[in-house]
Design an enzyme around this catalytic site. Structure first.
Site, PDB file in Angstrom:
ATOM      1  N   HIS B 319       0.812  -1.215   0.000  1.00  0.00           N
ATOM      2  CA  HIS B 319       0.000   0.000   0.000  1.00  0.00           C
ATOM      3  C   HIS B 319       0.847   1.268   0.000  1.00  0.00           C
ATOM      4  CE1 HIS B 319      -3.086  -2.885   1.181  1.00  0.00           C
ATOM      5  NE2 HIS B 319      -3.924  -2.029   0.649  1.00  0.00           N
ATOM      6  N   GLY B 320       2.066   1.162   0.450  1.00  0.00           N
ATOM      7  CA  GLY B 320       2.883   2.367   0.427  1.00  0.00           C
ATOM      8  C   GLY B 320       4.095   2.258   1.309  1.00  0.00           C
TER       9      GLY B 320
END
Lengths: 319, 464
Positions: B319-320
């Protein structure tokens, strides 16, 4: 999906859209401050000599009945961009004042001004009718204004559900025949703690999460100055009074206080009447932490009359 | 181009019109490909080059894998493709994060690491990697047509936020736009309307409150923080599943059926069940391409536990580049382990509702870690939560007007009820006439127009 069903769907959607659009424009928002004032302005026998533009501070703070030959156009959250739009629109109708009064406040350059327009928080119908696509192309390079204009013009009711409940055929304010809106609230009747928390709330609404200086507003302030110069209109700026509670909060915030020096440099050569702290010890002339009530408006207007009288001795060419 | 921008309806209307005017397979493929490249390039034309380079590497690698009989060479081309994709992902997505970890101050990070994250990079690289691995595993032949392959990677409805499709499902559909394709207009329109309703009525409305609470640590009160976490759970669900609904609906206009990415996740009774319902395409990807190759549950209990934690840690990092995503991933990993241990010993002691409640609380708490901006903010919020003494109604409501709060709760309640009733036997099987459906659709459209929150906010998953 058969063709006739698609046709039925399209006709239904277009029909409802036209109906909602009409209702929103002509019933739901017909009584907005801007439209009330414009209608009052059109009823004037001759074009008033002094025009008052700006946000809620001049709206509540200058009573044209005490300033002969004036008309108060100011409305909630109207910033330098919208002031310029209105001035240009009226000039295109061959109407112009001798003197234009504008506010020079701590929040006058705030990025909130642009956010309110783009966020469809103001009277979209009124403003998008006074702005053309060619105006936007000439005056801004920001494509978000084009998007705003398209949705404001063609879908003004989008996302405006709250107006159904809060503005059903009536506006919060009623303007008199000269555009003045009277407020009878008395801030002085509040307890000290209530005054402080009210000031905090107002301060937050002006500056919370908004940069205090937005070059966009500076750009339109300059455009207004240039337009006034070319049309021979004298520009006068006023810093409106605030309560001690509000002023203390401003002073605690260096980014906010800095606005004054930025504005001073931009307004060099223009007359500025500063009343910001003149009435700080008189909470009873305020309706809230940063707006005067009717009593306050009388005092502020008297000071403006004196100021304009003193300016008569100074040639406008100084601008 | 955003689905909720003014440009998108015009773009979509034009593409749909041209698609149905010319009934020629190749024309339709090239039309959709051109439209997809334009759709992506509209954000930033330079990132189109990145997309084309990474897709070309995968296309070429897959062809080479099929061409060579030698296992060593096959493995080499697989490695080249995976290395290419992962390098791009690592540089653009994690470069700055790694830079911040290696360099002492932000000023020391070289400029070339401060690049903007290309939209949807994690989605299209994962889709491409899945394709190459499937070719390597002999699950499908390598696609010979570069245009068809490129369309599979760039198909605009699902390019920037999924679902992460598998080639055997999507590629086949994108290669065959014959005259009699099955265009489902009404289901498509309903999905689009439902998606916009979720996004504009709920997600963006809740987002205002959530952003105000999470972006100003130290200023938010404990009640506001709790309410913001609750709101965020629905914001992210409505935002992401709303996007998927719109993507699936639009695809149906072209006769393309995208996979379902959500299946009423907040009705899950266990964490394992939640992960079968939430972001199904990513969970399936990690299961097939990471968990199983690591050994899955075939090599003993402890190995399985470790594999599970690895998968969830990677899923968090997908997701990051932020420690908070890693914490979120591990929160779910450990939660699943705990759940497996407890339910495998005494399942009868955990009646449905209690388990449901625990699942909801665990998932919603996990969203707190997902949304919080940094580790430092977690510490500030912890202090806020432990030291707060005031819990009056006024402490909840500072960022929204009362009508907005009321609408938010009404929307959440309606969503929950509609999802709960969706599979009720008494309701299923009832048919609504097409005329009534058309009227209901128009009504939904105007409810969204009147009550929607039109601030042009991005979809949350675009940043991933």
């Amino acid at each position: 999906m058969k063709t006739n069903r698609i046709l039925f769907f399209v006709v239904l959607v277009v029909g409802l859209h036209v109906m909602f659009n009409f209702w929103y424009r002509n019933v739901l928002t017909a009584d907005s401050i801007s439209r009330q004032k414009e209608s009052a302005f059109e009823k004037q026998k001759s074009t008033p000599r002094i025009w008052i533009f700006g946000d809620s501070h001049p709206m509540l703070g200058i009573n044209p009945a005490l300033l002969p030959g004036s008309f108060n156009f100011a409305g909630t959250s109207e910033n330098y961009f919208l002031n310029y739009v209105r001035l240009k629109s009226l000039i295109s109708q061959n109407k112009k004042p001798e003197i234009l009064v504008l506010p020079a406040e701590l929040h006058s350059l705030s990025a909130q001004g642009k956010a309110l327009v783009l966020g469809h928080e103001l009277d979209d119908v009124y403003w998008s009718d006074r702005i053309s696509l060619s105006f936007l192309n000439e005056e801004t390079t920001d494509p978000s204004f084009t998007r705003w204009w398209i949705s404001a013009r063609f879908f003004p009711y989008a996302g405006q559900f709250y107006r159904i409940f809060s503005q059903w055929k009536k506006s919060e304010y009623k303007a008199d025949s000269l555009g003045f809106i009277a407020s009878e609230n008395n801030f002085g009747s509040l307890k000290e703690g209530e005054r402080r928390s009210s000031a905090e709330s107002r301060f937050q609404s002006h500056f919370h999460s908004y940069p205090a200086i937005d070059t966009f507003q500076i750009q339109f302030l300059r455009k207004t100055m240039a337009l006034c110069k070319s049309e021979g209109i004298r520009l006068v700026f006023v810093r409106f009074p605030v309560t001690r509670e509000y002023w203390n909060l401003c002073q605690e915030n260096p980014a906010v206080v800095k606005v004054d020096s930025v504005l001073d440099s931009k307004l060099k050569g223009y007359p500025i009447l500063s009343l910001r702290y003149s009435f700080a010890g008189s909470p009873e002339i305020f309706s809230d932490p940063d707006h005067v009530n009717t009593k306050g408006a009388a005092q502020v207007t008297t000071r403006i009359v004196q100021f304009l009288d003193s300016l008569r001795k100074t040639p406008a060419s100084a601008q | 181009m955003l689905f909720n921008s003014l440009e998108f309806p015009l773009f979509l209307a034009l593409v749909v019109m041209l698609f149905h005017l010319v009934k020629h397979n190749l024309f339709r493929q090239y039309l959709l490909l051109g439209a997809s490249l334009f759709f992506y390039g509209y954000w930033k034309w330079s990132y189109l080059a990145l997309l084309l380079i990474s897709s070309s590497i995968d296309y070429w690698a897959a062809i080479q894998i099929r061409r060579h009989e030698d296992q060593q060479k096959k493995r080499l081309f697989l490695f080249l493709s995976l290395a290419g994709n992962l390098s791009i992902l690592l540089f653009f997505k994690y470069g700055k994060f790694l830079g911040e970890s290696f360099f002492v101050s932000e000023e020391q990070i070289p400029d070339w690491l401060n690049v903007l994250l290309p939209v949807g990079i994690s989605f299209y690289t994962f889709q491409a990697m899945g394709y190459v691995v499937d070719v390597y595993r002999n699950r499908l032949p390598a696609e010979k047509s570069y245009a068809s392959f490129l369309l599979f990677i760039t198909f605009f409805p699902q390019l920037v936020a999924g679902p992460i499709e598998r080639a055997p499902h999507l590629l086949k559909q994108l290669k065959d736009f014959t005259h009699d394709i099955d265009v489902k207009w009404m289901p498509g329109l309903w999905l689009v309307a439902a998606g916009f309703a979720k996004k504009l009525l709920l997600a963006d409305r809740l987002g205002v409150y959530v952003d105000a609470a999470f972006n100003h640590p130290g200023e938010s009160t404990a009640p506001q923080l709790l309410m913001a976490t609750f709101f965020f759970a629905f914001q992210i669900y409505c935002d992401f599943s709303g996007y998927t609904d719109i993507a699936r609906g639009i695809s149906l206009f072209f006769g393309v059926d995208l996979m379902k990415n959500f299946n009423r996740p907040y009705l899950a009774r266990t964490l394992a069940d939640f992960w079968r319902r939430w972001h199904i395409s990513l969970s399936g990807w990690f299961r097939d391409y990471v968990y199983y190759p690591l050994g899955g549950n075939r090599e003993g209990k402890w190995k399985m536990h470790i594999n599970l934690l690895i998968v969830f840690a990677l899923s968090g990092l997908w997701h990051g580049a932020n420690w908070t995503f890693l914490i979120w991933g591990l929160w779910h990993g450990f939660g699943l382990l705990a759940e497996r241990m407890v339910t495998s010993t005494k399942p009868e002691k955990h009646p449905g509702f209690i388990h449901y409640l625990i699942t909801v609380i665990w998932v919603f708490t996990g969203w707190f870690f997902f949304r919080v901006n940094s580790w430092a903010d977690i510490l500030i919020f912890k202090q806020t939560l432990t030291e707060s003494s005031s819990w009056t109604m006024a402490d909840f409501n500072l960022f929204h007007s009362n009508s907005e709060i009321l609408l938010s709760f009404a929307g959440i309640g309606l969503l929950w009820i509609m999802e709960a009733l969706q599979n009720k036997e008494s309701l299923s099987g009832r048919t609504v006439s097409l005329n009534l459906q058309t009227i209901l659709l128009a009504a939904t459209l105007f409810v969204v127009l009147w009550f929607g929150h039109f601030k042009g906010q991005d979809f949350i998953y675009f940043q991933f």
